[in-house]
Design a protein around this motif. Structure first.
Motif, PDB file in Angstrom:
ATOM      1  N   GLU A   1      29.322  -5.845  91.503  1.00 24.43           N
ATOM      2  CA  GLU A   1      29.638  -5.512  90.127  1.00 24.43           C
ATOM      3  C   GLU A   1      28.471  -5.899  89.195  1.00 24.43           C
ATOM      4  OE1 GLU A   1      32.598  -4.068  89.485  1.00 24.43           O
ATOM      5  OE2 GLU A   1      32.428  -4.047  87.294  1.00 24.43           O
ATOM      6  N   ASP A   2      27.851  -7.037  89.473  1.00 24.98           N
ATOM      7  CA  ASP A   2      26.697  -7.485  88.679  1.00 24.98           C
ATOM      8  C   ASP A   2      25.550  -6.488  88.774  1.00 24.98           C
ATOM      9  OD1 ASP A   2      27.997  -9.715  87.909  1.00 24.98           O
ATOM     10  OD2 ASP A   2      26.835 -11.128  89.132  1.00 24.98           O
ATOM     11  N   GLU A   3      25.298  -6.018  89.994  1.00 24.04           N
ATOM     12  CA  GLU A   3      24.207  -5.069  90.185  1.00 24.04           C
ATOM     13  C   GLU A   3      24.509  -3.754  89.467  1.00 24.04           C
ATOM     14  OE1 GLU A   3      23.286  -3.948  94.250  1.00 24.04           O
ATOM     15  OE2 GLU A   3      21.619  -2.671  93.576  1.00 24.04           O
ATOM     16  N   LEU A   4      25.795  -3.349  89.463  1.00 26.49           N
ATOM     17  CA  LEU A   4      26.191  -2.111  88.785  1.00 26.49           C
ATOM     18  C   LEU A   4      25.881  -2.215  87.287  1.00 26.49           C
ATOM     19  CD1 LEU A   4      27.622   0.661  89.192  1.00 26.49           C
ATOM     20  CD2 LEU A   4      29.757  -0.482  88.563  1.00 26.49           C
ATOM     21  N   LEU A   5      26.252  -3.330  86.692  1.00 26.07           N
ATOM     22  CA  LEU A   5      26.019  -3.553  85.267  1.00 26.07           C
ATOM     23  C   LEU A   5      24.521  -3.605  84.968  1.00 26.07           C
ATOM     24  CD1 LEU A   5      27.306  -4.105  82.508  1.00 26.07           C
ATOM     25  CD2 LEU A   5      27.322  -6.544  83.089  1.00 26.07           C
TER      26      LEU A   5
END
Ligand code: CTP
Ligand code: CA
Length: 239
Positions: A165-169
């Motif tokens: 999720e962090d990488e997506l953001l």
């Protein structure tokens, strides 16, 4: 079952929506394509029309089964396109009359430099795999942002393969900065998720990088939440 008619909160809004995936010819019978089904973009067009918008939908290679539900709606005009070049030309033409633009189409980043004018045949070069030379396509979205007319709201999409999720953001924020859009809808895709499915999960970022919406559900429900964010950007310009 009859659903109640949605509130006409986009009444009179002229929208341009692009959807589907472009195909770049290799020869008269082959192309370079991608897995976008056009479902999410078609759902945006349909949801907008049901809320009163006048929509031009540029449909890049979308299956008729996906378009059928959109075709029956008053308020949507469907324009079929094939290649990125065709999409660019149609988008430029339609952008002039649009107050809001939703660029959901998956545009091929590269095209074949010189498509063959006849079928590439194995017997012409036995045992030799051909090399395809690619050239970069123009970024249609960046062009629309550069030439934007006053007050136009421009929404980009980003489908990303990520580990977290962090990488997506993080990837979403970087893409947002590169594109200069008002809103960026970001979703995770992979071998198993995202494309042919009827469901989707979106993160919507505004121009400042704030997460304005996090939504999951049918592509139709997700479309309505994205349109809420567009509506919010327009603020009280619509009455
Ligand atoms: N887009 C576009 N023209 C292109 C490539 C992309 O208009 N030639 C638009 C897409 O319609 C989408 C947004 O830009 O709204 C983001 O597309 P994406 O493929 O995620 O971004 P790219 O800049 O091509 O970056 P990359 O594919 O390398 O992640
Ligand atoms: Ca791309």
């Amino acid at each position: 079952p009859h659903e109640p008619a949605p509130e006409q909160d986009l009444a009179g809004l002229r929208m341009l929506v692009t959807a589907g995936g472009t195909r770049e010819p290799i020869d008269p019978v082959r192309y370079l394509g991608n897995r976008s089904s056009g479902r999410q973009g078609a759902a945006v067009a349909a949801a907008a029309a049901l809320r009163g918008a006048k929509v031009v939908l540029l449909a890049a290679n979308i299956d008729e089964s996906v378009l059928a539900g959109v075709r029956e709606l008053a308020g949507v005009r469907i324009v079929p396109v094939g290649t990125a070049a065709e999409l660019e030309e149609a988008a430029r033409a339609a952008a002039a009359g649009a107050r809001a633009i939703v660029m959901a189409a998956a545009v091929a980043d590269y095209r074949i430099a010189a498509p063959a004018d006849h079928k590439i045949r194995k017997e012409d070069a036995p045992g030799q795999a051909p090399t395809l030379t690619l050239v970069e396509n123009p970024d249609i979205l960046v062009g629309l942002v550069r030439d934007r007319i006053a007050d136009q709201i421009i929404v980009g999409f980003a489908a990303e393969t990520v580990e977290s999720e962090d990488e997506l953001l993080e990837r979403g924020l970087r893409k947002l900065a590169r594109k200069g859009v008002d809103l960026l809808a970001v979703n995770a895709v992979g071998w198993e998720t995202g494309f042919e499915s009827g469901e989707n999960e979106l993160l919507v970022l505004d121009a400042d990088g704030h997460v304005v919406t996090r939504t999951a559900g049918s592509k139709r429900q997700v479309a309505d939440r994205l349109l809420d964010a567009v509506r919010e950007e327009l603020r009280d310009d619509l009455t």
